[in-house]
Scaffold this active site. Structure first.
Site, mmCIF file in Angstrom:
data_model
loop_
_atom_site.group_PDB
_atom_site.id
_atom_site.type_symbol
_atom_site.label_atom_id
_atom_site.label_comp_id
_atom_site.label_asym_id
_atom_site.label_seq_id
_atom_site.Cartn_x
_atom_site.Cartn_y
_atom_site.Cartn_z
ATOM 1 N N CYS A 80 0.827 -1.207 0.000
ATOM 2 C CA CYS A 80 0.000 0.000 0.000
ATOM 3 C C CYS A 80 0.871 1.271 0.000
ATOM 4 C CB CYS A 80 -0.997 -0.061 1.147
ATOM 5 S SG CYS A 80 -2.495 0.823 0.747
ATOM 6 N N HIS A 173 -3.411 -4.849 1.820
ATOM 7 C CA HIS A 173 -2.710 -5.125 3.088
ATOM 8 C C HIS A 173 -2.640 -6.632 3.346
ATOM 9 C CE1 HIS A 173 -2.296 -1.151 5.251
ATOM 10 N NE2 HIS A 173 -2.999 -0.812 4.191
ATOM 11 N N GLU A 175 -0.995 -8.297 5.382
ATOM 12 C CA GLU A 175 -0.845 -8.638 6.812
ATOM 13 C C GLU A 175 -2.200 -8.746 7.505
ATOM 14 O OE1 GLU A 175 -0.534 -5.690 5.568
ATOM 15 O OE2 GLU A 175 -1.149 -4.162 7.002
#
Ligand code: GLN
Length: 190
Positions: A80, A173, A175
């Site tokens: 990002c 994202h 994660e």
């Protein structure tokens, strides 16, 4: 077995969850805040956050040039805001990029923070295709990319995960997904 030392840039943004995933994958993780930290790692993740704030902080702490040098030499993944910084050009007010990967990116492409969304995307970086639940948070969009760059996943016709040699850029994202698939893929790059 010597554990790999992986850095997560921890100047600003969503670095903590990257640290947790990398630790769960057996890495030694260093939260990178100084030039010295960069000399102790073999690869680096630049997390999501806010790319303007990150650039200002990196310059203020005299990390910009050292980071650029590291990213040119070693495996790196930008997610990002991190992907924005890795671009060759930011088509958004002429902001300065690190110019590590050959793609043009624009910021805040799907609207405001409140317009953030999740979508399943197909990852085609390995022999078997994997479906990943991707979280797009005030995400950027890759507008164009050079011949050295491969799109590993797309959303609505735009690449959202691209690879150039041992570099990855991801407009969502990873994660925040339940799986550590993209992190494992990143760790396989040398
Ligand atoms: N909108 C942010 C920027 O332009 C990126 C958002 C994110 O990293 N989730 O820097």
């Amino acid at each position: 077995m010597i554990k790999e030392c992986v850095g997560v840039l921890a100047i600003q943004g969503a670095f903590e969850k990257h640290r947790k995933i990398l630790t769960s994958l057996g890495c030694n993780v260093i939260l990178v805040k100084t030039i010295d930290d960069l000399s102790n790692i073999n690869r680096l993740i630049i997390p999501g956050g806010e790319s303007t704030s990150m650039r200002i902080m990196l310059k203020k702490h005299l990390l910009w040039d050292a980071l650029k040098d590291f990213c040119n030499k070693k495996p790196v993944m930008g997610t990002c805001a991190g992907a924005i910084l890795l671009a060759s050009k930011i088509d958004y007010g002429n902001e300065e990029a690190l110019e590590i990967m050959d793609f043009i990116i624009t910021r805040n492409s799907y609207g405001r923070q409140i317009d953030s969304f999740t979508s399943d995307i197909a990852f085609t970086g390995t022999n078997s295709e994997a479906i990943i639940s991707a979280h797009f948070i005030r995400a950027p969009k890759i507008l164009d990319f050079g011949s050295q760059v491969n799109a590993l996943a797309s959303f609505e016709g735009s690449p959202v995960l691209v690879q150039q040699g041992n570099k990855l850029a991801c407009t969502f994202h990873p994660e925040l997904s339940d799986c550590s698939f993209i992190h494992s893929y990143f760790l396989s790059l040398s």
